[in-house]
Write an enzyme that holds these catalytic residues in place. Sequence first.
Site, PDB file in Angstrom:
ATOM      1  N   HIS A 140      -5.834  -6.587 -27.359  1.00  0.00           N
ATOM      2  CA  HIS A 140      -6.888  -7.322 -26.646  1.00  0.00           C
ATOM      3  C   HIS A 140      -8.159  -7.359 -27.501  1.00  0.00           C
ATOM      4  CE1 HIS A 140      -8.975  -8.517 -22.808  1.00  0.00           C
ATOM      5  NE2 HIS A 140     -10.006  -8.067 -23.496  1.00  0.00           N
ATOM      6  N   GLU A 141      -8.572  -6.182 -27.998  1.00  0.00           N
ATOM      7  CA  GLU A 141      -9.805  -6.104 -28.787  1.00  0.00           C
ATOM      8  C   GLU A 141      -9.641  -6.753 -30.164  1.00  0.00           C
ATOM      9  OE1 GLU A 141     -12.638  -5.284 -27.615  1.00  0.00           O
ATOM     10  OE2 GLU A 141     -11.813  -4.651 -25.680  1.00  0.00           O
TER      11      GLU A 141
ATOM     12  N   HIS B 144     -10.343 -10.472 -29.927  1.00  0.00           N
ATOM     13  CA  HIS B 144     -11.787 -10.763 -29.999  1.00  0.00           C
ATOM     14  C   HIS B 144     -12.255 -10.714 -31.454  1.00  0.00           C
ATOM     15  CE1 HIS B 144     -12.474 -10.737 -25.721  1.00  0.00           C
ATOM     16  NE2 HIS B 144     -12.148  -9.469 -25.573  1.00  0.00           N
TER      17      HIS B 144
ATOM     18  N   ASP C  57     -15.398  -9.681 -20.309  1.00  0.00           N
ATOM     19  CA  ASP C  57     -15.161 -10.978 -20.951  1.00  0.00           C
ATOM     20  C   ASP C  57     -15.535 -12.139 -20.039  1.00  0.00           C
ATOM     21  OD1 ASP C  57     -14.188  -9.585 -23.129  1.00  0.00           O
ATOM     22  OD2 ASP C  57     -12.116  -9.661 -22.433  1.00  0.00           O
TER      23      ASP C  57
END
Length: 373
Positions: free
Chosen positions: A67-68, A71, A166
């Site tokens: 997930h990170e 980004h 987010d």
Amino acid sequence: MKNSITIGKVKGIDIEINISWLVVFGLVTFTLAMSFFPANYPEWSSFARWSLAAIMAIALFGSVLLHELSHSVVSIGLGIDVKKITLFIFGGVAQIEREPDDPVKELKIAIAGPMMSLAIAITTLVASRLLSLVEAPEFVTVPITYIANVNLILAFFNMIPAFPLDGGRVLRAAIWKAKGDIEVATRIASAAGGVFGYLIIFLGIFLALTGNIVNGIWFVFIGWFINQASQSSYQNLIVNDIFGKIKVRKFMSENPVTVNSSISIKDMVEDYIYKYKYSSFPVKSRDRVIGIVNIERIKSTQRDSWEYTDVEAVTEKLNESLVVSPEDSVAEAMNKIFRNEIGRVLVMDGDTLVGIVSRTDILNHIRIYNQLH
């Protein structure tokens, strides 16, 4: 983040695990092995329960990391560097070097994480269904289904419009695009984050009062974290806005006292630290600045060797994190000051030392600004 261990590097980004994340790993493993599996799969052996529980906890780690990373990869692609990703008790955070300068960039970076989580959820859910059709054993399908559920939760929870989640960043990007003002957008999105944080806290209190104490405490902590993060995000924006408009040349302390690298630590303590009452000094060798020495580095040396050890031996040598230009903004100096271990930066015009900026200078300016505003 303090108390973090670097475990590797992906695309030049340091991956850290904060010690607090081990609490999550332990809780997830223990809960699955001692509660979920015995209730739903009592025929499984103790070894199978604990092994799968650990694997699923690691899968949680991998899901948050991906997930990170999403980004981060999008951020780097848009020209905004990412220094590291830290996984901690409440999830993960990517340390992006600066805020996006455009709402579209903000939107792209914000949406990347939930989209990755959703993609993983859909892929693993399809895989789980296909494995079930061919009657794969439960100890194979259960972990895959767990990964799907975890990523669905990650995607939907992060898309709640509460800054700094987010979804809150998506909200800020939309308001920023409509209003053309990032400060207004951040204030509104942060307020939404604060309200959401309080709602989670109240829900946690309700759960605790109705007997669900563990989940109640957990919700209170999550709500408190979101509330504090939303407030600090807005405050950080204001502080960066203030210092982004000031040049280091107008802010620095000029003509800093320097120490010769060849004198002993004993002489430095007696003739400089006690005399000038500073905790750090630029160090020169043959009229050339070579670094900074501070009390912490002196304390790391045995006291009975101070008389025979020169200052150069305990000097932090010049590097990018210790130097700024007179024409840089104070915001750039501030970022370096709060990242390095010295707590100040040298202002260099080429090879010439022209000033110094310390953490104390910045904090005093913030204090005075707050009093005047």
